[in-house]
Write a protein that holds these residues in place. Structure first.
Motif, PDB file in Angstrom:
ATOM      1  N   THR A   1      58.767 -90.219 -24.148  1.00 33.02           N
ATOM      2  CA  THR A   1      59.626 -89.169 -23.606  1.00 33.02           C
ATOM      3  C   THR A   1      61.083 -89.539 -23.817  1.00 33.02           C
ATOM      4  OG1 THR A   1      57.977 -88.742 -21.882  1.00 33.02           O
ATOM      5  CG2 THR A   1      60.142 -87.767 -21.566  1.00 33.02           C
TER       6      THR A   1
ATOM      7  N   THR B   1      65.303 -87.501 -23.484  1.00 31.40           N
ATOM      8  CA  THR B   1      66.047 -86.289 -23.169  1.00 31.40           C
ATOM      9  C   THR B   1      66.608 -85.675 -24.451  1.00 31.40           C
ATOM     10  OG1 THR B   1      68.144 -87.446 -22.845  1.00 31.40           O
ATOM     11  CG2 THR B   1      66.680 -87.222 -20.925  1.00 31.40           C
ATOM     12  N   ASP B   2      67.005 -84.417 -24.342  1.00 28.95           N
ATOM     13  CA  ASP B   2      67.519 -83.703 -25.506  1.00 28.95           C
ATOM     14  C   ASP B   2      68.823 -84.319 -26.012  1.00 28.95           C
ATOM     15  OD1 ASP B   2      67.319 -81.782 -27.414  1.00 28.95           O
ATOM     16  OD2 ASP B   2      68.307 -80.221 -26.266  1.00 28.95           O
TER      17      ASP B   2
ATOM     18  N   THR C   1      57.818 -86.317 -26.360  1.00 29.41           N
ATOM     19  CA  THR C   1      58.170 -85.149 -25.561  1.00 29.41           C
ATOM     20  C   THR C   1      59.660 -85.177 -25.274  1.00 29.41           C
ATOM     21  OG1 THR C   1      55.980 -85.122 -24.526  1.00 29.41           O
ATOM     22  CG2 THR C   1      57.732 -83.899 -23.411  1.00 29.41           C
TER      23      THR C   1
ATOM     24  N   ILE D   1      62.722 -83.586 -23.283  1.00 28.01           N
ATOM     25  CA  ILE D   1      62.965 -82.793 -22.080  1.00 28.01           C
ATOM     26  C   ILE D   1      64.467 -82.586 -21.904  1.00 28.01           C
ATOM     27  CG2 ILE D   1      60.850 -83.514 -20.924  1.00 28.01           C
ATOM     28  CD1 ILE D   1      62.408 -85.655 -19.467  1.00 28.01           C
ATOM     29  N   SER D   2      64.822 -81.660 -21.022  1.00 33.24           N
ATOM     30  CA  SER D   2      66.231 -81.286 -20.874  1.00 33.24           C
ATOM     31  C   SER D   2      66.965 -82.129 -19.848  1.00 33.24           C
ATOM     32  CB  SER D   2      66.343 -79.804 -20.503  1.00 33.24           C
ATOM     33  OG  SER D   2      65.603 -79.528 -19.328  1.00 33.24           O
TER      34      SER D   2
ATOM     35  N   ASP E   1      63.895 -86.224 -15.916  1.00 31.04           N
ATOM     36  CA  ASP E   1      62.751 -86.067 -15.024  1.00 31.04           C
ATOM     37  C   ASP E   1      61.755 -87.198 -15.289  1.00 31.04           C
ATOM     38  OD1 ASP E   1      60.708 -85.265 -13.428  1.00 31.04           O
ATOM     39  OD2 ASP E   1      60.276 -83.397 -14.494  1.00 31.04           O
TER      40      ASP E   1
ATOM     41  N   HIS F   1      54.925 -82.913 -18.325  1.00 29.54           N
ATOM     42  CA  HIS F   1      55.997 -81.936 -18.553  1.00 29.54           C
ATOM     43  C   HIS F   1      55.379 -80.663 -19.124  1.00 29.54           C
ATOM     44  CE1 HIS F   1      58.947 -85.131 -17.880  1.00 29.54           C
ATOM     45  NE2 HIS F   1      58.197 -85.890 -18.659  1.00 29.54           N
TER      46      HIS F   1
ATOM     47  N   HIS G   1      57.017 -77.677 -19.461  1.00 33.73           N
ATOM     48  CA  HIS G   1      57.961 -76.832 -20.200  1.00 33.73           C
ATOM     49  C   HIS G   1      58.992 -77.708 -20.920  1.00 33.73           C
ATOM     50  CE1 HIS G   1      56.180 -73.478 -18.055  1.00 33.73           C
ATOM     51  NE2 HIS G   1      56.392 -74.118 -16.915  1.00 33.73           N
ATOM     52  N   PRO G   2      58.555 -78.518 -21.883  1.00 30.44           N
ATOM     53  CA  PRO G   2      59.503 -79.385 -22.595  1.00 30.44           C
ATOM     54  C   PRO G   2      60.360 -78.577 -23.560  1.00 30.44           C
ATOM     55  CG  PRO G   2      57.356 -79.534 -23.612  1.00 30.44           C
ATOM     56  CD  PRO G   2      57.184 -78.656 -22.405  1.00 30.44           C
TER      57      PRO G   2
END
Length: 301
Positions: free
Chosen positions: A197, A199-200, A215, A217-218, A221, A226, A228-229
């Motif tokens: 995982t 972040t963007d 994955t 993510i925004s 978290d 997740h 809604h990645p």
């Protein structure tokens, strides 16, 4: 069969013998199906040779570069050049990025699934989702039973199921995501190297990742699931090759790539991938490890 020119036999010819002392051992580096491939190393079509198929390969490369791709034409050419592609993959074993440069059509999701069907005679997405959805209720029941007990596996499953229960929408995609997260945990497999995982905004650490799902993510978290990645990237040999919106689709693509590129299953998740192959897809279903046989028996109850 070797004298008749069967590729699956001749590929292992020329090993060490009483006459040929210098070659490698007859028991080493054997080229054979790994995951119940039906069309492992087919012969060239009648009237075709490596030179003529190489010309078709170059035609495919040029067609894939176009903005408006002729997908039916690509499908037909990929079908014709399938024996050349398998010969390159099985006998030469080039690096994955080199293979994808030679055969860029494999980066098209629909063409990857078509390649899987050429190898196994199975429609990957249709069969996988039909069988997964059929087993979803029973799998969720097994996970909840395990989560009600004590131990690290039970605690990890309880956390995943808690996040699932807190979701406002429990559609089929939510259930699939939960089950695909929980299955390797239930099978007591280490998912840390495979499921990653970031972040963007951060740079993902992909060095040394042979096969995995990243994955994106925004936010930061820390949740293990997740729903809604931003996207999920399919990583092969440290390169992100596909980006998809859902965990199920990303898992399907990586499963298809393993077959198309003749890769081995990642060892930490061997049971999860064999569950997909043998129980969901029914490929070599008669050879199950004790752990998978127990799970299959529980699913049938």
């Amino acid at each position: 069969m070797r004298r008749a020119g069967c590729q699956e036999v001749t590929v292992n010819a020329g090993k060490r013998s009483r006459i040929n002392h210098e070659s490698e051992s007859s028991h080493s580096n054997i080229k054979r199906p790994r995951q119940a491939e039906v069309n492992f190393l087919p012969n060239f079509p009648q009237g075709k040779d490596p030179s003529s198929l190489e010309q078709l390969r170059q035609t495919i490369v040029e067609e894939v570069k176009k903005t408006e791709k002729n997908l039916p034409f690509i499908r037909k050419m990929m079908e014709t050049t399938f024996p050349l592609r398998r010969q390159t993959i099985v006998m030469s074993c080039p690096p994955v990025n080199e293979l994808m440069d030679l055969w860029p059509a494999l980066k098209i999701e629909s063409e990857l699934y078509a390649e899987f069907q050429r190898i196994t005679n199975q429609n990957l997405p249709n069969t996988f989702y039909a069988e997964l959805d059929r087993h979803l209720p029973r799998l969720m029941t097994l996970f909840r039973q395990k989560a009600s007990k004590t131990g690290k596996t039970a605690d990890a499953l309880a956390e995943i199921l808690k996040i699932h229960d807190e979701q406002e929408i429990h559609d089929i995609h939510t259930k699939r995501t939960t089950v695909l997260h929980a299955l390797p945990v239930y099978l007591q497999e280490d998912v840390s190297g495979f499921f990653r995982t970031c972040t963007d905004e951060s740079e993902p650490e992909l060095d040394g990742v042979a096969v995995g799902l990243l994955t994106v993510i925004s936010d930061h978290d820390a949740s293990p699931v997740h729903y809604h990645p931003v996207r999920i990237s399919v990583v092969i040999e440290s390169d992100a090759m596909f980006s998809l919106p859902r965990r199920g689709d990303a898992y399907l693509v990586i499963f298809g790539l393993i077959y198309a590129l003749h890769l081995s299953y990642p060892k930490p998740l061997n049971n999860t991938f064999e569950f997909t192959q043998k129980i969901l897809l029914g490929l070599e279903s008669g050879k199950l490890s004790p752990k998978l046989q127990t799970l299959k028996n529980n699913l049938m109850m």
